[in-house]
Design a protein around this motif. Structure first.
Motif: not given
Length: 254
Positions: A218-225, A228-234, A236-237, A244-250
């Motif tokens: 229901d929620t995706a939470v991207f963490m780094d360092g 929480v870098v970005e969180a929301g509907d999976p 969308q995330v 940009e950090r989320t994009k680089a990881f994915l």
């Protein structure tokens, strides 16, 4: 939606000079599946362990179902609960680790029965009946008499899920439950988790299984360092991230 199942405000955690969590704010509503994603060392597993007080907070506050985890508030300050009180609250939170941690000298059904009998005082007959029902639920009803050494990694992990469910938790935590499994064994474990989600279990899942997060979360939470870098509907995330950090990881894991 009423009281959230998990509510974290400014959660901080350090190991020596290394600040692993740098102020995590996160809310998980009842019945939701929250998937924590990110590179190794980003703080995901540490945060998960803070939820059931396997790690003590260095700052902020964290509550499960409206009650502070591991602490009580008095005079505007937090005071750590005694271990017995912590254990009492922890009973309501099931946790499944990367490694299965089953008792090797016990059969599958004995592993599932152990906590209800020892901790909750359930009769052996009732615990055995519940354990068999849970093994059936995870697709291992015919393996009740098998010892862990006689089971595959995926089967052991499903026994571990049944064991966590035996205490009738209101919240389930999964710490990379498929990372130690051979690829062909991952699907059976994820199927059990999908069914738990469909049954309405509130879950916080640390995972690298992007497909599972997109499909079930229901929620995706991207963490780094430690943040929480970005969180929301999976959808969308994970499909159209804003950061940009989320994009680089994915781009490296998809």
């Amino acid at each position: 939606m009423g009281t959230p199942m998990v509510h974290a405000e400014g959660v901080r955690k350090s190991f020596g000079r290394l600040e692993v969590l740098q102020g995590i704010d996160l809310t998980v509503e009842r019945g939701q599946v929250c998937c924590l994603l990110g590179p190794s060392g980003s703080g995901k597993s540490t945060f998960l362990r803070c939820i059931n007080h396997l790690e003590k907070l260095d700052g902020g506050r964290l509550s499960v179902d409206g009650a502070l985890v591991g602490y009580r508030e008095h005079g505007g300050r937090l005071h750590e609960l005694r271990e017995k009180e912590v254990a009492e609250r922890r009973r309501e939170i099931g946790m499944v680790f990367q490694r299965f941690n089953l008792f090797p000298h016990m059969t599958a059904i004995e592993n599932v029965m152990e906590a209800p009998v020892r901790v909750a005082g359930v009769s052996k007959a009732e615990a055995r009946a519940d354990a068999q029902r849970l093994l059936d639920r995870v697709g291992l009803g015919d393996k009740a008499a098998n010892y862990p050494s006689q089971l595959s990694g995926g089967q052991q992990q499903r026994v571990a899920i049944a064991r966590a469910l035996a205490m009738k938790p209101k919240l389930m935590l999964f710490d990379e439950p498929t990372s130690a499994l051979d690829p062909e064994l991952v699907g059976d474990v994820l199927d059990v988790m999908r069914q738990l989600a469909a049954d309405g279990m509130t879950m916080v899942v640390v995972t690298h299984e992007i497909g599972f997060a997109r499909e079930v979360g229901d929620t995706a939470v991207f963490m780094d360092g430690g943040v929480v870098v970005e969180a929301g509907d999976p959808r969308q995330v994970l499909v159209d991230p804003r950061q940009e950090r989320t994009k680089a990881f994915l781009s490296k894991v998809l």
